[in-house]
Each structure stands twice: as structure tokens, then as C-alpha cells.
Design a protein around this motif. Sequence first.
Motif: not given
Length: 529
Positions: A68, A70-71, A244, A265, A290, A293
Motif C-alpha cells: 500500500r 499512502n493507504g 494520516q 486522519s 479507519k 483513503t
Amino acid sequence: MKRSIRLRGMNGALKGRIWEATDVLRIGRLDTLEVVLEDSSVSRYHAEVRATDRGWRVRDLGSTNGTRLNGVRLGNGQWPLRVRDLIQFGEVAVVVESLQDGETTPIPDGAEVLPDSLRVMGMSKVGWNEALEGVVFDRNHCPRAGDQLIALLRAGHHLVHIEKEEELLQSILNDAVSVLDAQRGAIVLAEPPDDKLKIKALTTGRGSPRATMAGRAEPTGGRSPYSQSLAARCFNRKESILCQRIEDDPEASLARSVAEGQMASVLCVLLRTPRKALGVLHLDRSPWQKPFTTEDLHLADALAANVSAGIESAQLLRKQRDLFFNTITILAQAVELRDECTGYHTLRVTNYSLALAEFLNLAPEEVELLRIGTPLHDIGKIGIPDAILNKPDRLNEAEFEIMKTHTIKGWEIVQTIPDLHPISPIVRSHHERWDGRGYPDRLAGEAISSLARIVALADAFDAMTQDRPYRRGMAPDIAFAEIEKQAGKQFDPNFAAAFLQIKEQILTLMQSQSNTQQTTRRTRVIAAG
């Protein structure tokens, strides 16, 4: 310049370890690789970071748990790297600490440090038209999911059905927090003359006890409800940002975040139209949610593009309304400059009228008419001769008949302006009486406009309590007693009773205005001396 890259481990046993290369770094569990990650989530031959003619690139090598950036999980191909990019191999994270590819250099000492250890994980600097396409399509140009599309359509609905700027901003923010599952959100807009960002709307989503704070002033103490430095960066660089937080110990971090409300985030999205940047939409999530994104960034950017034109229109309407009020104030002052005895009269009557309207819980539309109409209630005095307007003695009967015509003259003036037609009853009828013995039309009871009945009461109270060349003003208590005595005669009995109930508020307004007048007089004396 020689090419090089330096990666630093961010979690677990690898935290703080450094890997450097000038050509390639191969990552996996095999001992023969440049970066050996002894973690069960990492494949034997997981990924590689390689210098290419187009700069440094990362590539997943068919790993089980993926790579991944950056997410965002990487597909096939090579992906460009930048300083501060976060790369995850399974559950192991490293950060690009420095990078040189012949053109770029590491970030120098003293460079911008983001708040709360936040790191930029994605940016968007697309134009307004391209962002607006995101209303219907996601970043892969696929039709948006139904709930996302509904949220964006709701934002458009607000633009059509909400007139007040503060209500519009709060509705937009509430929807943004809901659809993007944020713990908190803020809208900050640039204000002239220096385009300083000022908070205009603030709300909380799930997981936070704080209530909505629409229209309140910028918080003055404690932790800011939004990242001011991130918002400034977003606005100044005209780019939307995804950040993040990289935590050393998630469990320990969770405890701190519960206590302090930290942001793990953040989405900082530019509000802009094709003409100008307006401000920033700021959303954050907590460590137990979470992280945002890049798809969330794209959705938020689309929402911002969708609502920004409405925000700009609301701002223009507010500026137009402010200009209108300023014009009204100037007109009212023009009358008072001619009448030496009634300085600040319109301001006091307006304040009393609005206080009574608030107590009576009048509709916002009626309050707005009072705010516009009360300063102009004596505008017709422009047409009264100076000899009568400024006579130091009581008017005789003939002079008083001429003075009474200011109601008709004022009504004729506002009738020439279509937008002022709704306030014409205030101007014409503020000297009518409940018992029908007023002027100019000898209306009685509820045949008199309710707004005119409010202004009539406030106007009479101010006239009783202010000095004239030929008499001293009444003490407030005597004037209140006169209001009570004239209830059902000169004044609407219900309005008179309500006015007496807000006696303390009226006295406070009187004192405040008196202090203002004294300060103004002292300033004028000092200037003249």
C-alpha cells in the motif's frame, strides 16, 4: 546529482531502522534481499523500490497481503514516490525519509512540520471542472455508489432551499461529516481584507460528545477543533490534502486520543469556484476509525466543488444585504443630521424594537423587516422645513400638522423603491394608535400593521425618555409607567405588556447607548481641541 533514497521503519521491531540505496531496494522475508522484514504478513519476495528514468518507483511483486502507498493498495505497474510517502508491506510500514533523483532533494531542515505528527498521504490539485465530475463518477470514472450520490445531491438541494449563509454552511458540513463518517468537521472561510481563515461552521459526528457549534466564535482556549496549519496550507497552496497520523503504540495512542480528542486522519479540502478560493472543508477521524483513503479525498473534493458556487452566492447575497443596511443607515443619519434633537434616536428605537420582537418570538422574516424598516421610520422628515424640524419650542397646531406629514412623505419615498414596499407600513403607520386616534389614517387595533405597532411603542418610549429644548426627558420608571397606563389606548395591550416584561433589557440598551454617546462626544472634543 547522485540518485539516492532513504527509508525508515515506522512500527514494531523495525521502528527507527534505516535503509538506503542508490539503485534498488528489494523487500521481503528472504535473507538475500536489501530490506529483510521478518513479519508473517510480508511475503518472501514482496516488493521493490527502484530508481528509474522517471524517478523512484515502488512495485508490488505479487505479494499475498499487498503493498500500500499512502493507504491505497497498489495494482500492477510502478508507482512514483515522494518524500514523506508511507509504504506498507503487509502490516509493516516505512516512510520515505529522503529522496534524490537528480532533480528533487530532501526536505531541508526547518521545513513545514504538520500538527500532531500528521503526514501527507495524498493531495489533489485538480481544477473545478474536473472535481465537479466527481459528483457522478469516482476516481476510476465509475458511477458513484447510491449513498454517496445521494449525499452529493443533498448538498445541491441545500443550495436551492437555504437562503441564510450560516444555515447553508451548517447543512453542508453535517452532510459531509455523515457521508464521510468523520468524528468532527469544520468549514473555515477566508475573510477580507487579508483573507484570514475564520471558522464558520463546526459539528461533530460519531464518537464525540461535543455538540454542533454553528455560528459561534473561534475557540479561544484548549485544543483547536481543526488543524489551523493544515487548513492554511490547503488554502495557500490551493490543494486538497489527505493526512494520516503514524503512531508508535496504537493502544497507548487510543487512550491519549480519548482524553484529548486527537486527530488520526484528516481531509483538508479546498472550497473553490472557477473564480476564487473560498476556504477549506476540514474533516477528521479518530484513531479507532479507519483512516481516510484517497477515494475519500476524491469524494470530499467532489462535494466541495459541488457546493462552493452556492457558498459564493450566499456570500455575495450577504455582502449585498450588508451594503443595503449600510445605505439605510446613511439615509437614517441624513435625517438625524437635520434634526439636532434626535441624535441616535433611530438606533435606540431600532434596538428597542428588535428586543421586543425577539421576546415576542416573531418570525425571522418579520424581524428582518424590522431591522430594515425601523431605521427608516422617520425618513419623511427629510421633507420637513428646518424651521419646524429644529424649532426650540413646542410646535403650534399648524406646525404640528406639517410635522405629521412626515409619515406620508416617508411612505412616498419608500414606495419609489420596490424592494422597500414591505416596510412601508412601518414608515406610514408608526404614529397610529390602538384606539384609532393616531395619524395619518386613524387606523385602530389590529388594522394597524403589527410591525408598525412595535415601532410605535419603541418610538414613544424613546421620545418620553429623551431631553428636548423645551423639556427634560422622563425617568425610565415614569416612562414604563406611562406605557402601562396607555396599554389598550395608545399602544397594543399585548405588546405593552411584553415591553414591560423586558424592562431590564431595555434599561441595559439605554445605558449602553448612553455610554456610546458619551464616548463619541469625548472623541469629538479631543479632536476639536
